[in-house]
Scaffold this active site. Structure first.
Site, mmCIF file in Angstrom:
data_model
loop_
_atom_site.group_PDB
_atom_site.id
_atom_site.type_symbol
_atom_site.label_atom_id
_atom_site.label_comp_id
_atom_site.label_asym_id
_atom_site.label_seq_id
_atom_site.Cartn_x
_atom_site.Cartn_y
_atom_site.Cartn_z
ATOM 1 N N GLY A 211 4.288 -6.954 -16.114
ATOM 2 C CA GLY A 211 3.052 -6.309 -15.746
ATOM 3 C C GLY A 211 2.864 -5.053 -14.949
ATOM 4 O O GLY A 211 2.111 -4.615 -14.316
ATOM 5 N N LYS A 229 -1.893 10.120 -10.975
ATOM 6 C CA LYS A 229 -1.429 9.931 -9.468
ATOM 7 C C LYS A 229 -1.313 11.282 -8.960
ATOM 8 O O LYS A 229 -1.980 11.368 -7.584
ATOM 9 C CB LYS A 229 -0.182 8.985 -8.995
ATOM 10 C CG LYS A 229 -0.441 7.511 -9.922
ATOM 11 C CD LYS A 229 0.703 6.761 -10.039
ATOM 12 C CE LYS A 229 0.221 5.269 -10.562
ATOM 13 N NZ LYS A 229 1.265 4.591 -11.211
HETATM 14 N N1 HSE Z 1 1.843 1.365 -15.081
HETATM 15 C C1 HSE Z 1 1.918 1.909 -13.607
HETATM 16 C C2 HSE Z 1 3.216 2.112 -13.202
HETATM 17 C C3 HSE Z 1 1.063 0.806 -12.988
HETATM 18 O O1 HSE Z 1 4.238 1.586 -14.179
HETATM 19 O O2 HSE Z 1 3.520 2.619 -12.074
HETATM 20 C C4 HSE Z 1 0.892 1.234 -11.448
HETATM 21 O O3 HSE Z 1 0.184 2.154 -11.307
#
Ligand code: HSE
Length: 343
Positions: A211, A229
């Site tokens: 996940g 981000k």
């Molecule tokens: N897909 C993202 C990661 C999830 O692997 O950091 C968290 O934002």
């Protein structure tokens, strides 16, 4: 006891992670915060939006979520159902909208419409969806202020590890000169495992099963998630919106196990970093692979863990590290934001 009514947009890994956490923490929230948290509405992109004035039953919802293809409308006794999440938000009321639909960096939809609609209805919003924060954070925050409600997005950067609130509140008054960090759990998980000799495809599948990865993992491995981000940090930490095309972006797909092992033998670690620094009154930002000496605080951050190094005038260097991906880890950021709105 204060009753807090939530609506949830998105019922995938993160949305279900939040429902599981709310179910687990129900009694604790009553005791520690005097909050009776009720989930009155839930929707996803496939099955529309269901609503129950008195609050939906969380174990029943989790049971539906655990069986792919079982539409939310199968929820027994849902009082109302709309064909889309947006319609559901428009036609119902809640104290807080939790936005957890998939990130889209092209136009931030459908999350952007969910958030603007809720804010215009003077509903607080907490979001784990990175698209709206990356493309429109400052406009959305201005709208929230105008409507007298809060917009919080702790879990968009480093999941529930409290980096945004730490900088905003814990470091209030400090002038931030730069931030650089491991902002994507999936790619750090892959780089760590590949440095140990494992194959890319196998490890990516593992990150998906845990996940950690986005709905489309291209967003992770090509650097788009770290870019989102980085854009959110530019807006929230430096108060300067950057556009995606202003940030040079690289992923990890060109890297080979041999590159990683070679770096290892040279006493270095290769990491994908999102970086922003002030240059005069402008920002320079990038998402790129860096070969770090072991003394660098980011060099030994392994697996799905994230970390951010913050340079400021008063504290010189502060490093925040913690889980950066995963259902419960992201849900924790949403929970902290929900409690902050209630308080
Ligand atoms: N897909 C993202 C990661 C999830 O692997 O950091 C968290 O934002």
């Amino acid at each position: 006891m204060k009753v807090l009514r939530l609506s949830l947009a998105g019922f995938g890994v993160v949305g279900q992670g939040l429902v599981e956490l709310l179910n687990r923490k129900q009694e604790y929230l009553r005791q520690a915060f005097e909050l009776d948290v009720r989930l009155v509405g839930v929707g996803n992109g496939h099955h529309g939006f269901i609503y129950h004035e008195e609050g939906l039953n969380l174990p029943t919802l989790l049971d539906l979520g655990a069986q792919p293809g079982r539409p939310l409308v199968n929820y027994p006794g849902a009082h109302h159902h709309w064909g889309t999440i947006l319609k559901g938000i428009e036609k119902t009321s809640a104290d807080i909208l939790v936005e957890a639909t998939s990130t889209n960096l092209r136009d931030a939809e459908p999350g952007l419409s969910h958030i603007t609609t809720a804010l215009r209805m003077s509903t607080h919003v907490v979001t784990a969806n990175k698209g709206p924060g990356a493309l429109a954070a400052l406009d959305l925050l201005a709208l929230a202020r105008q409507q007298g409600v809060q917009l919080r997005m702790e879990s968009t950067v480093m999941a529930g590890t409290p980096v945004l609130s730490t900088i905003r509140e814990g470091m209030a008054g400090a002038s931030i000169q730069s931030v650089r960090g491991i902002l994507n759990g999936t790619t750090n998980y892959i780089l760590t495992a590949m440095a140990g000799g494992r194959a890319y495809d196998e490890v990516l599948a593992e990150a998906q099963a845990q996940g950690y990865a986005e709905t489309d993992p291209t967003a992770d491995v090509e650097g788009y998630d770290a870019l989102a981000k980085t854009l959110i940090l530019a807006a929230l930490v430096f108060n300067q919106p950057l556009k995606p095309e202003q940030v040079a972006r690289h992923g990890i797909t060109a890297i080979t196990p041999a590159d990683l092992q070679q770096a290892d033998h040279a006493g270095k670690r290769i990491k994908l970093l999102g970086s922003i620094q002030r240059v005069g009154d402008k920002l320079e930002a990038s998402v790129a692979l860096h070969s770090l000496p072991l003394a660098d605080p980011l060099a030994r951050i392994d697996g799905a863990t994230n970390a951010l190094v913050i340079q400021s005038d008063t504290l010189s260097e502060v490093t925040i590290t913690g889980p950066g991906a995963g259902a419960t880890q992201t849900a924790q950021g949403l929970l902290a934001d929900i409690i902050a709105c209630a308080q």
